[in-house]
Scaffold this motif. Structure first.
Motif, PDB file in Angstrom:
ATOM      1  N   VAL A 191      23.375  38.248  48.752  1.00  0.00           N
ATOM      2  CA  VAL A 191      23.022  39.411  47.932  1.00  0.00           C
ATOM      3  C   VAL A 191      21.772  40.097  48.478  1.00  0.00           C
ATOM      4  N   CYS A 192      20.745  39.312  48.771  1.00  0.00           N
ATOM      5  CA  CYS A 192      19.499  39.877  49.307  1.00  0.00           C
ATOM      6  C   CYS A 192      19.718  40.515  50.672  1.00  0.00           C
ATOM      7  N   LEU A 193      20.537  39.880  51.503  1.00  0.00           N
ATOM      8  CA  LEU A 193      20.831  40.432  52.823  1.00  0.00           C
ATOM      9  C   LEU A 193      21.519  41.787  52.698  1.00  0.00           C
ATOM     10  N   SER A 194      22.401  41.924  51.729  1.00  0.00           N
ATOM     11  CA  SER A 194      23.092  43.202  51.525  1.00  0.00           C
ATOM     12  C   SER A 194      22.097  44.309  51.233  1.00  0.00           C
ATOM     13  N   PHE A 195      21.124  44.030  50.362  1.00  0.00           N
ATOM     14  CA  PHE A 195      20.125  45.048  50.031  1.00  0.00           C
ATOM     15  C   PHE A 195      19.272  45.397  51.250  1.00  0.00           C
ATOM     16  N   CYS A 196      18.726  44.386  51.910  1.00  0.00           N
ATOM     17  CA  CYS A 196      17.795  44.627  53.015  1.00  0.00           C
ATOM     18  C   CYS A 196      18.478  45.319  54.190  1.00  0.00           C
ATOM     19  N   TYR A 197      19.717  44.931  54.484  1.00  0.00           N
ATOM     20  CA  TYR A 197      20.413  45.548  55.612  1.00  0.00           C
ATOM     21  C   TYR A 197      20.632  47.033  55.361  1.00  0.00           C
ATOM     22  N   VAL A 198      21.144  47.387  54.179  1.00  0.00           N
ATOM     23  CA  VAL A 198      21.423  48.799  53.881  1.00  0.00           C
ATOM     24  C   VAL A 198      20.125  49.594  53.831  1.00  0.00           C
ATOM     25  N   SER A 243      29.737  27.453  51.917  1.00  0.00           N
ATOM     26  CA  SER A 243      31.001  28.123  52.233  1.00  0.00           C
ATOM     27  C   SER A 243      31.056  29.508  51.590  1.00  0.00           C
ATOM     28  N   VAL A 244      30.448  29.659  50.403  1.00  0.00           N
ATOM     29  CA  VAL A 244      30.385  30.968  49.748  1.00  0.00           C
ATOM     30  C   VAL A 244      29.646  31.966  50.640  1.00  0.00           C
ATOM     31  N   ALA A 245      28.530  31.512  51.217  1.00  0.00           N
ATOM     32  CA  ALA A 245      27.735  32.387  52.077  1.00  0.00           C
ATOM     33  C   ALA A 245      28.506  32.759  53.342  1.00  0.00           C
ATOM     34  N   TYR A 246      29.175  31.792  53.956  1.00  0.00           N
ATOM     35  CA  TYR A 246      29.877  32.047  55.214  1.00  0.00           C
ATOM     36  C   TYR A 246      31.062  32.992  55.018  1.00  0.00           C
ATOM     37  N   VAL A 247      31.878  32.712  54.032  1.00  0.00           N
ATOM     38  CA  VAL A 247      33.045  33.570  53.784  1.00  0.00           C
ATOM     39  C   VAL A 247      32.587  34.949  53.313  1.00  0.00           C
ATOM     40  N   GLY A 248      31.572  34.974  52.434  1.00  0.00           N
ATOM     41  CA  GLY A 248      31.046  36.256  51.961  1.00  0.00           C
ATOM     42  C   GLY A 248      30.484  37.089  53.097  1.00  0.00           C
ATOM     43  N   LEU A 249      29.787  36.446  54.034  1.00  0.00           N
ATOM     44  CA  LEU A 249      29.249  37.169  55.185  1.00  0.00           C
ATOM     45  C   LEU A 249      30.374  37.747  56.036  1.00  0.00           C
ATOM     46  N   ALA A 250      31.438  36.974  56.215  1.00  0.00           N
ATOM     47  CA  ALA A 250      32.577  37.474  56.996  1.00  0.00           C
ATOM     48  C   ALA A 250      33.209  38.695  56.319  1.00  0.00           C
ATOM     49  N   VAL A 251      33.317  38.651  54.995  1.00  0.00           N
ATOM     50  CA  VAL A 251      33.917  39.771  54.261  1.00  0.00           C
ATOM     51  C   VAL A 251      33.035  41.012  54.355  1.00  0.00           C
ATOM     52  N   LEU A 252      31.717  40.843  54.130  1.00  0.00           N
ATOM     53  CA  LEU A 252      30.810  41.989  54.146  1.00  0.00           C
ATOM     54  C   LEU A 252      30.553  42.506  55.558  1.00  0.00           C
ATOM     55  N   SER A 253      30.877  41.704  56.572  1.00  0.00           N
ATOM     56  CA  SER A 253      30.717  42.168  57.955  1.00  0.00           C
ATOM     57  C   SER A 253      31.785  43.186  58.343  1.00  0.00           C
ATOM     58  N   ILE A 254      32.887  43.210  57.611  1.00  0.00           N
ATOM     59  CA  ILE A 254      33.975  44.133  57.949  1.00  0.00           C
ATOM     60  C   ILE A 254      33.539  45.591  57.827  1.00  0.00           C
ATOM     61  N   PRO A 255      32.962  46.017  56.676  1.00  0.00           N
ATOM     62  CA  PRO A 255      32.517  47.425  56.625  1.00  0.00           C
ATOM     63  C   PRO A 255      31.406  47.735  57.609  1.00  0.00           C
ATOM     64  N   VAL A 256      30.554  46.749  57.923  1.00  0.00           N
ATOM     65  CA  VAL A 256      29.508  46.970  58.921  1.00  0.00           C
ATOM     66  C   VAL A 256      30.124  47.225  60.290  1.00  0.00           C
ATOM     67  N   ALA A 257      31.100  46.393  60.652  1.00  0.00           N
ATOM     68  CA  ALA A 257      31.763  46.561  61.950  1.00  0.00           C
ATOM     69  C   ALA A 257      32.505  47.898  62.010  1.00  0.00           C
ATOM     70  N   LEU A 258      33.159  48.279  60.924  1.00  0.00           N
ATOM     71  CA  LEU A 258      33.876  49.557  60.892  1.00  0.00           C
ATOM     72  C   LEU A 258      32.912  50.735  61.019  1.00  0.00           C
ATOM     73  N   SER A 259      31.740  50.603  60.384  1.00  0.00           N
ATOM     74  CA  SER A 259      30.742  51.669  60.469  1.00  0.00           C
ATOM     75  C   SER A 259      30.246  51.842  61.899  1.00  0.00           C
ATOM     76  N   ILE A 260      29.957  50.728  62.570  1.00  0.00           N
ATOM     77  CA  ILE A 260      29.489  50.800  63.956  1.00  0.00           C
ATOM     78  C   ILE A 260      30.587  51.334  64.866  1.00  0.00           C
ATOM     79  N   TRP A 261      31.818  50.902  64.619  1.00  0.00           N
ATOM     80  CA  TRP A 261      32.942  51.383  65.437  1.00  0.00           C
ATOM     81  C   TRP A 261      33.143  52.887  65.247  1.00  0.00           C
ATOM     82  N   TRP A 262      32.996  53.382  64.020  1.00  0.00           N
ATOM     83  CA  TRP A 262      33.144  54.812  63.771  1.00  0.00           C
ATOM     84  C   TRP A 262      32.020  55.603  64.461  1.00  0.00           C
ATOM     85  N   SER A 263      30.807  55.046  64.421  1.00  0.00           N
ATOM     86  CA  SER A 263      29.689  55.703  65.116  1.00  0.00           C
ATOM     87  C   SER A 263      29.947  55.764  66.611  1.00  0.00           C
ATOM     88  N   PHE A 264      30.544  54.706  67.156  1.00  0.00           N
ATOM     89  CA  PHE A 264      30.851  54.675  68.588  1.00  0.00           C
ATOM     90  C   PHE A 264      31.905  55.723  68.934  1.00  0.00           C
TER      91      PHE A 264
END
Length: 481
Positions: free
Chosen positions: A231-238, A265-286
Motif C-alpha cells: 500500500v505504501c509503495l503504491s502511494f510513494c511510486y505514484v 505471499s500477499v506482497a509478492y502476488v500483489g506486487l506482480a498484479v500492480l506491476s502490470i499497469p506500471v509496465a503498460l504505462s512504460i510501454w505506452w511511453s516507449f
C-alpha cells in the motif's frame, strides 16, 4: 476495559508530530495506521477486542467535526454536493441492520468460520450471533463516519497538504519499523518491537521461512506487514512519478526492498498484479516516444538486476537456491499447502453461505473468509455488495475528466491516494477476512469525492468567466500536463 499506556504514549507522540505539522488530527489518523499491532485499550466485555490506535484518532476527528458550530450546515453541504456519501450512509445502515438481523434470521441454516472464543484459531460452526458482529460492524461504521467527517473538513478549506504529509510520514514510519525489526532479528535480539505490540490477538512475529526471517515491522504478522508495504509503495511510486520528489523516490526504493524481503505471499502476488499497469504505462511511453528519465532509470535498473543475477548464476548455480525455495513455497505452491487449502475452504464455505442465505448474506462479522470480495459477498450479500462496488468505482474513476481543472500538486496527491487505496484493495483481495475495506479506502473516498467537487467548482467558475468575455483567473485555469 484495560487501557494500554504504551498505546496512549504513542498516541501522544503522534499528536505532537501532527501539531508540529499544523494538522494533528488528519496527520495523526494517517500516521497511526503504521501501528498495526498497537491497541489503545482492550474491551473484555466484547470478546477481548483491542481497538488499534487509529480508532482513537478517528474518534477525535469525528468529535472535532461534530463540535463545530456550523456542523449541520456543513453536513448538508456534504450530502448536497457528494452523492457517494448517500451510498456510503445506506451501506452503513444496511451493515448495522444485517449484522444484527441475519445471524439470527438464518441461525443454524448454514455453517461459517469464526474466531474461537476460548482458544486461538478459526473454527467452523453453525451460523449464530458472535462478538464479531459488534466489533467488525463498529470498525466499519467508524470508517464510514470518518470519511464523512473528512469530507466536511476537506470541503471547507484546502487540506490536501496535510493529507500529503500524513501519507509520507506514514510510509516513513513503516520503513523505519520494518528495518528495525529486520536488523533486530538478524542481530539475534529477536522481536525488539514487542513493547508496542499491545493488541490482544496472536502475534506471529518470530517466524523463519526457508531460512529467512519474516519481517513484521509494527504489524502482528508478515502478511499484514507485506500488505502495508504494498500500500505504501503504491502511494510513494505514484507521487514520485507525478512530482519527481526525491523523498518519495527514496521511500519507494526502501519499501520495494522491504517488500521483497518480507516473505509475504500477499506482497509478492500483489506486487506482480500492480506491476502490470506500471509496465503498460512504460510501454505506452516507449511507443509514443515520450519516455522520461525516470522510466529510463527503471528500465536500466531492471536490466542491471537481470545481468547481475545471470552473472551470479553462471558463477554459482546454487547461490539463489534459498530464494527459489522461498518463492516456491510462498507463492507457487502456496495453494497446495495446508494453510492455502484451509483458506480456500474458508472461501468456499463463505460463497456457500451467500447462496444458502438467498444472497442476503450472513451479516458483517459473522464469518471469516480469505479474500475481501468473497467476504463482501458472504457478509453483506448482493445489496451490500452493489453499494460497495459503487464506492469502489468512485475510487477507480478518480478525478476522471476533471483532472484538467486542478493544479498539478493536487492531481499528484489525489492520484497517489487513489493508488494507495487500490493497493489496499489488491492486498485485501488476496487475504482479507472481513468485508470492511479498511480506513485507507474511506480516506481515499473522501479525498477523491471532495477533490471532484472542488474541480467542478473551478470548472464552472472558468466557464462563467469565459462567457463574460474575460480571461480565466489564474486560480481557475486548467492545469496543463
Amino acid at each position: 476495559m484495560q487501557i494500554s499506556f504504551v498505546g496512549l504514549l504513542i498516541c501522544a507522540g503522534i499528536l505532537v508530530i501532527g501539531y508540529y505539522c499544523r494538522a494533528p488530527l488528519i496527520i495523526g489518523l494517517i500516521v497511526s495506521l503504521a501501528f498495526g499491532a498497537t491497541a489503545v485499550m482492550t474491551l473484555s466485555a466484547i470478546g477481548g477486542s483491542s481497538p488499534l490506535i487509529y480508532t482513537f484518532f478517528a474518534a477525535l476527528l469525528i468529535t472535532a467535526v461534530v463540535s463545530r458550530r456550523r456542523m449541520w450546515r456543513d453536513l448538508g453541504h456534504v450530502f448536497g454536493k457528494i452523492r457517494p456519501v448517500w451510498v456510503l450512509t445506506g451501506l452503513m445502515l444496511y451493515a448495522v441492520v444485517g449484522a444484527w438481523l441475519f445471524p439470527r434470521f438464518f441461525a443454524g441454516q448454514t455453517s461459517v468460520f469464526v474466531q474461537a472464543a476460548m482458544r486461538r484459531g478459526v473454527i467452523e460452526a453453525p451460523l449464530a450471533p458472535v462478538s464479531g458482529n459488534i466489533t467488525q460492524t463498529g470498525y466499519f461504521v467508524l470508517g464510514g463516519i470518518t470519511a464523512i467527517a473528512l469530507c466536511v473538513l476537506l470541503l471547507q478549506e484546502n487540506r490536501l497538504e496535510s493529507i500529503r504529509r500524513g501519507f509520507l510520514l506514514w510510509c516513513s514510519v513503516h520503513v523505519v519499523f520494518g528495518f528495525l525489526d529486520l536488523l533486530g532479528k538478524i542481530a539475534g535480539a529477536g522481536d525488539i518491537l514487542w513493547p508496542i505490540r499491545t493488541a490482544s490477538y496472536a502475534m506471529l512475529t518470530e517466524v523463519i521461512e526457508n531460512g529467512f526471517w519474516r519481517i513484521t515491522g509494527a504489524a502482528s504478522e508478515a502478511s499484514s506487514f507485506g500488505g502495508g508495504s504494498l500500500v505504501c509503495l503504491s502511494f510513494c511510486y505514484v507521487y514520485w512519478r507525478k512530482t519527481k520528489s526525491r523523498v518519495a523516490q527514496a521511500l519507494a526504493f526502501l519499501l520495494l526492498v522491504l517488500l521483497l524481503l518480507s516473505t509475504s505471499s500477499v506482497a509478492y502476488v500483489g506486487l506482480a498484479v500492480l506491476s502490470i499497469p506500471v509496465a503498460l504505462s512504460i510501454w505506452w511511453s516507449f511507443l509514443s516516444g515520450r519516455m522520461d528519465k525516470d522510466e529510463i532509470l527503471i528500465i536500466a535498473l531492471l536490466a542491471l538486476a537481470a545481468v547481475t543475477v545471470l552473472a551470479i548464476v553462471l558463477y554459482d548455480e546454487e547461490f539463489f537456491a534459498p530464494f527459489v525455495h522461498l518463492i516456491d513455497s510462498m507463492v507457487l505452491n502456496k495453494a497446495s499447502s495446508a494453510s492455502g487449502q484451509e483458506r480456500a475452504y474458508w472461501n468456499i464455505k463463505s460463497l456457500q453461505a451467500f447462496v444458502e442465505t438467498g444472497g442476503l448474506g450472513v451479516g458483517l462479522g459473522s464469518s471469516r473468509a480469505s479474500s475481501w470480495p468473497i467476504a463482501v459477498a458472504s457478509q453483506l450479500g448482493l445489496v451490500g455488495g452493489v453499494m460497495m462496488v459503487t464506492l469502489l468505482l468512485v475510487i477507480l474513476r478518480g478525478m476522471g475528466s476533471l483532472k484538467g481543472h486542478i493544479d498539478s500538486e493536487t492531481n499528484a496527491v489525489v492520484s497517489s491516494v487513489q493508488a494507495c487505496a487500490l493497493g489496499s484493495v489488491a492486498a485485501g483481495s488476496l487475504g482479507a477476512g472481513s468485508a470492511d475495506p479498511g480506513m485507507i479506502f474511506f480516506i481515499a473516498l473522501a479525498v477523491i469525492s471532495t477533490s471532484r467537487v472542488n474541480a467542478r467548482r473551478s470548472r464552472d467558475a472558468t466557464l462563467r468567466t469565459i462567457q463574460l468575455g474575460q480571461p480565466a483567473p489564474l486560480a481557475y485555469r486548467p492545469a496543463t500536463h
